[in-house]
Structure formats: structure tokens, C-alpha cells
Design an enzyme around this catalytic site. Structure first.
Site, PDB file in Angstrom:
ATOM      1  N   ASN A  44      -0.098   7.528  -1.628  1.00  0.00           N
ATOM      2  CA  ASN A  44      -0.502   6.517  -0.660  1.00  0.00           C
ATOM      3  C   ASN A  44      -1.498   7.104   0.336  1.00  0.00           C
ATOM      4  O   ASN A  44      -1.490   8.301   0.633  1.00  0.00           O
ATOM      5  CB  ASN A  44       0.697   5.877   0.036  1.00  0.00           C
ATOM      6  N   GLU A  46      -3.010   5.953   3.988  1.00  0.00           N
ATOM      7  CA  GLU A  46      -3.000   5.023   5.112  1.00  0.00           C
ATOM      8  C   GLU A  46      -4.279   5.126   5.923  1.00  0.00           C
ATOM      9  O   GLU A  46      -4.999   6.119   5.858  1.00  0.00           O
ATOM     10  CB  GLU A  46      -1.788   5.307   6.008  1.00  0.00           C
ATOM     11  N   CYS A  55      -1.646   1.810  -1.476  1.00  0.00           N
ATOM     12  CA  CYS A  55      -0.389   2.303  -2.025  1.00  0.00           C
ATOM     13  C   CYS A  55      -0.675   3.302  -3.149  1.00  0.00           C
ATOM     14  O   CYS A  55      -1.728   3.263  -3.788  1.00  0.00           O
ATOM     15  CB  CYS A  55       0.428   1.152  -2.590  1.00  0.00           C
ATOM     16  N   GLU A  57       0.570   3.533  -6.162  1.00  0.00           N
ATOM     17  CA  GLU A  57       0.386   2.929  -7.481  1.00  0.00           C
ATOM     18  C   GLU A  57      -1.026   2.370  -7.625  1.00  0.00           C
ATOM     19  O   GLU A  57      -1.656   2.496  -8.680  1.00  0.00           O
ATOM     20  CB  GLU A  57       1.405   1.801  -7.699  1.00  0.00           C
ATOM     21  N   CYS A  98       5.853  -2.094  -4.368  1.00  0.00           N
ATOM     22  CA  CYS A  98       5.810  -3.315  -3.556  1.00  0.00           C
ATOM     23  C   CYS A  98       5.234  -4.455  -4.404  1.00  0.00           C
ATOM     24  O   CYS A  98       4.761  -4.245  -5.522  1.00  0.00           O
ATOM     25  CB  CYS A  98       4.964  -3.084  -2.297  1.00  0.00           C
ATOM     26  N   CYS A 101       1.588  -3.962  -5.530  1.00  0.00           N
ATOM     27  CA  CYS A 101       1.453  -2.973  -6.603  1.00  0.00           C
ATOM     28  C   CYS A 101       1.980  -3.497  -7.925  1.00  0.00           C
ATOM     29  O   CYS A 101       1.439  -3.181  -8.981  1.00  0.00           O
ATOM     30  CB  CYS A 101       2.143  -1.672  -6.214  1.00  0.00           C
TER      31      CYS A 101
END
Length: 149
Positions: A44, A46, A55, A57, A98, A101
Site C-alpha cells: 500500500n 498512502e 491499496c 492489491e 477491500c 480491490c
């Protein structure tokens, strides 16, 4: 654990070490098993403008796509957990992708004509839950719904 599952979870753990998560302090790593047996990873990333964060993935799938290998993904591994003071993911509870993803993975899965196994591991220990992508995202919308194969 099966060899592929173990390999993917370990690769995801290694990828999580490269997470850039200064805001959430939650590191996630993802690993994609490719048709030729190689593994593509992502962590990930940010951003101070939170909505621009990526993310793990999504990073991994975008990397596979940039390599011209989007249709070659055959399995997924993901781990995540709160970061300790050394930046390592911690925790014994498996995490799953999530919703965003799951949709990104579905795009690749549909393009490759596969229902991907998704192995969700804990940052530490041996806890792993395995699913088919179709279980995580039932009645998914994707390229086939637009007449694209």
C-alpha cells in the site's frame, strides 16, 4: 498450507515491509501468482491527500498490467496489520481485500477467464482464510458486462 498459498503469503509479508503508510500505520502486502509461476507484489502507498492512496492489491495488479501480464494472474495472497515501530505489519487476524480491490482483482480475473483463489493471511502466525474471488465479490460487474473479453 499448500506450496502456492505459503509462497504467496510469504511474498505478501515481504512486500508489506515496503508499505508507505505514515497516516494509517497499517501495512498491507499483496502477491499475485502468475501463470508461469512467477510472483508480482505490491504494497500500500498512502498519500497526504488520502483519496489518492493506493491499496497493495491495486499496486500489484497495476504492476502486472504494466508488464503486459494482466490476463496471467492465477492466484492472490494478501496480508496486513498495524505497523510496529520498525514498520513491520503485526497481528494474527487475516485481512481480506477491500471492496475496491475486489473489483480491481475481478477485472483481471474476468480478462483471464479465471475465478481467482484469494488467500487472506495474518501479518504474523499461520492464520489464512482462502476464498474464490466470486465468493468475495458475488455478481461482480466487469469487462464481460460491457461485451469485452
Amino acid at each position: 498450507m499448500s506450496d502456492d498459498k505459503t509462497r504467496l503469503i510469504e511474498a505478501a509479508r515481504a512486500a508489506a515491509l515496503h508499505a508507505h503508510a505514515p497516516y494509517s500505520r497499517f501495512a498491507v502486502g499483496a502477491a499475485l501468482l502468475m501463470a508461469d509461476g512467477s510472483v508480482v507484489t505490491g504494497a500500500n502507498f498512502e498519500n497526504a491527500s488520502y483519496g489518492l492512496s493506493l491499496c497493495a492489491e491495486t499496486v500489484a495488479v497495476a504492476t502486472a498490467s504494466a508488464q503486459g501480464r494482466l490476463r496471467e494472474i492465477v492466484a492472490v495472497g494478501v496480508i496486513g496489520g498495524a505497523m510496529d515501530s520498525d514498520g513491520r505489519a503485526t497481528g494474527a487476524v487475516p485481512v481480506s481485500p477491500c471492496g475496491r480491490c475486489r473489483q480491481v482483482l475481478n477485472e483481471a480475473a474476468q480478462m483471464g477467464g479465471r475465478d481467482l483463489p484469494v488467500h487472506c493471511g495474518a501479518a504474523e502466525g499461520n492464520a489464512v482464510r482462502s476464498y474464490r474471488l466470486s465468493e468475495l465479490l458475488p455478481d461482480a460487474f466487469g469487462p464481460a458486462d460491457l461485451g469485452i473479453d
